[in-house]
Design a protein around this motif. Structure first.
Motif, short mmCIF file in Angstrom:
data_model
loop_
_atom_site.label_atom_id
_atom_site.label_comp_id
_atom_site.label_asym_id
_atom_site.label_seq_id
_atom_site.Cartn_x
_atom_site.Cartn_y
_atom_site.Cartn_z
N LYS A 147 0.41 7.59 3.41
CA LYS A 147 0.43 7.85 4.86
C LYS A 147 1.06 9.22 5.13
O LYS A 147 0.54 9.99 5.94
CB LYS A 147 1.22 6.75 5.58
CG LYS A 147 1.21 6.97 7.06
CD LYS A 147 1.80 5.86 7.86
CE LYS A 147 1.76 6.27 9.33
NZ LYS A 147 2.65 5.52 10.17
N SER A 148 2.16 9.51 4.44
CA SER A 148 2.83 10.80 4.68
C SER A 148 2.01 11.96 4.10
O SER A 148 2.14 13.09 4.51
CB SER A 148 4.20 10.79 4.00
OG SER A 148 4.01 10.55 2.60
N GLY A 149 1.20 11.63 3.11
CA GLY A 149 0.42 12.68 2.44
C GLY A 149 1.28 13.55 1.54
O GLY A 149 0.84 14.64 1.12
N SER A 150 2.50 13.08 1.23
CA SER A 150 3.37 13.95 0.43
C SER A 150 4.28 13.20 -0.54
O SER A 150 5.12 13.85 -1.18
CB SER A 150 4.24 14.79 1.38
OG SER A 150 5.09 13.92 2.11
N THR A 151 4.16 11.90 -0.66
CA THR A 151 5.07 11.14 -1.54
C THR A 151 4.96 11.66 -2.98
O THR A 151 3.85 11.70 -3.55
CB THR A 151 4.73 9.64 -1.48
OG1 THR A 151 4.82 9.24 -0.11
CG2 THR A 151 5.66 8.80 -2.31
N ALA A 152 6.09 12.03 -3.57
CA ALA A 152 6.07 12.72 -4.87
C ALA A 152 5.34 11.90 -5.94
O ALA A 152 4.52 12.44 -6.70
CB ALA A 152 7.50 13.01 -5.31
N GLY B 297 4.25 0.48 0.49
CA GLY B 297 3.28 -0.08 1.42
C GLY B 297 1.87 0.41 1.16
O GLY B 297 0.90 -0.18 1.63
N SER B 298 1.74 1.47 0.39
CA SER B 298 0.41 2.00 0.06
C SER B 298 -0.12 1.43 -1.25
O SER B 298 -1.07 1.97 -1.81
CB SER B 298 0.46 3.54 0.01
OG SER B 298 0.67 4.04 1.31
N ALA B 299 0.53 0.39 -1.77
CA ALA B 299 0.05 -0.24 -3.01
C ALA B 299 0.20 -1.76 -3.01
O ALA B 299 -0.68 -2.48 -3.49
CB ALA B 299 0.81 0.32 -4.20
N ARG C 276 8.34 -9.17 -0.23
CA ARG C 276 9.67 -8.69 -0.59
C ARG C 276 9.92 -7.30 0.00
O ARG C 276 10.98 -7.02 0.56
CB ARG C 276 9.76 -8.65 -2.13
CG ARG C 276 11.14 -8.44 -2.66
CD ARG C 276 11.14 -8.50 -4.16
NE ARG C 276 10.42 -7.38 -4.75
CZ ARG C 276 10.54 -7.00 -6.02
NH1 ARG C 276 11.33 -7.68 -6.82
NH2 ARG C 276 9.87 -5.98 -6.49
N GLN C 277 8.90 -6.44 -0.09
CA GLN C 277 9.06 -5.09 0.49
C GLN C 277 9.14 -5.16 2.01
O GLN C 277 9.97 -4.52 2.65
CB GLN C 277 7.90 -4.18 0.09
CG GLN C 277 8.11 -2.77 0.60
CD GLN C 277 6.84 -2.06 1.04
OE1 GLN C 277 5.77 -2.65 1.08
NE2 GLN C 277 6.97 -0.81 1.37
N LEU C 278 8.23 -5.97 2.58
CA LEU C 278 8.16 -6.08 4.05
C LEU C 278 9.52 -6.49 4.61
O LEU C 278 10.05 -5.88 5.56
CB LEU C 278 7.09 -7.12 4.40
CG LEU C 278 6.86 -7.43 5.87
CD1 LEU C 278 6.24 -6.24 6.59
CD2 LEU C 278 5.96 -8.66 6.04
O1 PA5 Z 1 6.65 0.87 4.25
C1 PA5 Z 1 6.77 2.07 4.11
O2 PA5 Z 1 6.67 2.86 5.06
C2 PA5 Z 1 7.02 2.69 2.75
O3 PA5 Z 1 7.25 1.72 1.78
C3 PA5 Z 1 5.82 3.52 2.32
O4 PA5 Z 1 4.69 2.73 2.27
C4 PA5 Z 1 6.06 4.18 0.96
O5 PA5 Z 1 7.24 4.95 0.98
C5 PA5 Z 1 4.88 5.09 0.60
O6 PA5 Z 1 4.67 6.04 1.60
P1 PA5 Z 1 3.35 6.90 1.67
O7 PA5 Z 1 2.24 6.02 2.08
O8 PA5 Z 1 3.63 7.96 2.68
O9 PA5 Z 1 3.14 7.46 0.30
#
Ligand code: PA5
Length: 460
Positions: free
Chosen positions: A144-149, A85-87, A285-287
């Motif tokens: 959003k989490s500030g920690s995604t590897a 969701g962040s891309a 697709r992700q949504l």
């Molecule tokens: O929809 C979601 O919550 C996830 O797909 C996140 O966007 C994804 O895991 C990336 O998370 P983050 O923004 O914390 O890196």
């Protein structure tokens, strides 16, 4: 702004009782729709869902525009580091407004290009870095989490690449988008003094395209984010309506829900007939997948529910997938996405070659051919008892794109209500993340190191 939804090819009268919706089923759907809307309104009133408010955040839009103006002319590339969701929303906007990536021109300071680092494949990363100049790149790191590897690792690589060239000035070329009150990205951004935008807690990643997550990169590549939000706001107003004629999102949700649950269509093919909407198909697709694929319903009962979304491109995939769609298992519903007016029409030249394979096309337009191909595919599917429906956008511009995002997000949220599941969490991805932390030696994840070792032992 004009978007419509045509469900006629979902009806039993078009595809038969076994695969299409009967009047009795549609009547039942009306009641379900009313309670889905009421359920969503209740959650919204409790502050659970923030995405409906995003298009109305004028202060944020203004702040982003100020930052975009400040940097304007200093970069030819915007490099987003983010994933999921962040891309995907950034890609959908870029593709719709600037064109699909293989045909985009190279970036200039007047028309910067977007490079999205949403994978940790070393070959991809090296290739991307080689294609950019650190002195002419603005980096936007989003998590959003500030920690995604994946994002943290990718950002460390990009940050070092910037620092090697700019030294201490690198921090001035980085913008962070993250949560205000948590996560190591926020800590680093504060320490190093990055321009930072925040993501509201009640906006999940896949519902965040109209927050700073999508709007910052969009504004930096020159998209009019005011118009994007204006279209989205118009659709939001419609999405609160009880009238199914007005509320396209609710109407689409209830039709898709009925066809899925009553006619066993466990796959939805999102079928844009527009290369410019190709990015949006992957965003959708992700949504759809992450929001609606769930183990348990809200009562705690195990349901293992989900409808698999597939992205197909018209007309291209008529020549790769339609054979399966016509003759394979009848387990799919097809959602065509149509653009009425292309940005610019292409005329097919008249060439009287005396060859029938060419001559009938001469003098017609590519738009007409695209339209004929799509209508023919819809008709062929319906004739074979394959239910399909059509979303039509008058054009692909900022207003229509913003409205379409909001339409799909509301539809997904309403579908969550109809299924009685939480469409806003993603517990299913957690275990894989925890195993990754353990494998990469992050402290505090020993339990998962042991569980992974047990798994490997079992495999022999
Ligand atoms: O929809 C979601 O919550 C996830 O797909 C996140 O966007 C994804 O895991 C990336 O998370 P983050 O923004 O914390 O890196």
């Amino acid at each position: 702004m004009s978007i419509s939804f045509d469900p006629r090819n979902l009806l039993a009268s078009m595809v038969g009782d076994e695969n299409g919706l009967t009047q009795a089923e549609l009547n039942g759907g009306q009641e379900a729709a009313a309670s889905a809307l009421a359920g969503f309104r209740k959650g919204y009133a409790e502050g659970l869902y923030g995405f409906p408010d995003l298009p109305g955040n004028k202060k944020l839009i203004q702040e982003i525009e100020v930052v975009a103006k400040k940097y304007s002319g200093t970069y030819d590339t915007v490099c987003v580091v983010g994933i999921g969701g962040s891309a995907l929303g950034c890609w959908a906007v870029d593709c719709a407004m600037r064109g699909p990536h293989p045909v985009q021109g190279s970036g200039t300071t007047k028309r910067p290009r977007l490079v999205i680092l949403d994978n940790v494949d070393p070959d991809f990363l090296n290739h991307a870095l080689e294609s950019m100049s650190p002195k002419k790149t603005l980096v936007v790191v989003i998590a959003k989490s500030g920690s995604t590897a994946e994002t943290m690792g990718g950002f460390l690589v990009v940050r070092e690449w910037l620092m090697n060239s700019l030294g201490k000035k690198a921090a001035g070329r980085i913008i962070a988008v993250t949560s205000e009150g948590r996560g190591d990205l926020k800590v680093l951004a504060t320490q190093e003094g990055y321009v930072t935008f925040h993501i509201p807690e009640n906006v999940g990643g896949r519902f965040s395209v109209l927050s700073a997550v999508g709007l910052v990169p969009a504004a930096l590549i020159g998209v009019n984010i005011k118009k994007l939000c204006r279209g989205a706001a118009e659709m939001t107003t419609a999405a609160w309506s009880e009238d199914l004629e007005t509320n396209l999102a609710l109407s689409a949700a209830v039709h898709h829900w009925l066809i899925w649950t009553k006619k066993n269509k466990s796959i939805q093919v999102a079928f844009p007939y527009s290369n410019f909407l190709w990015g949006a198909a992957f965003w959708f697709r992700q949504l759809w997948a992450e929001s609606l694929g769930k183990a348990k319903d809200r009562t705690g009962a195990v349901v293992n529910v989900g409808q698999t979304p597939v992205a197909a491109l018209g007309t291209t995939d008529q020549h790769s997938q339609v054979q399966l769609y016509m003759e394979g298992p009848n387990d799919k519903v097809y959602s065509f996405w149509v653009v009425e007016k292309p940005k610019k029409q292409v005329k097919i030249p008249k060439a009287k070659l005396g060859l029938d394979g060419f001559d009938y096309l001469g003098g017609q337009s590519m738009g007409k051919l695209l339209d004929a191909e799509r209508r023919a595919t819809e008709a062929a599917l319906a004739t074979n008892g394959r239910p399909n429906c059509t979303f039509t956008l008058e054009r692909v511009d900022e207003e229509h794109l913003g409205a379409f995002f909001q339409l799909m997000e509301f539809e997904t949220a309403f579908m969550g209500e109809l299924l009685n599941i939480n469409a806003f969490d993603q517990e299913g991805v957690e275990l894989g993340k925890k195993f990754t932390y353990a494998l990469m030696g992050r402290s505090g994840w020993d339990e998962f190191k042991e569980r992974f070792a047990d798994y490997e032992k079992k495999r022999g």
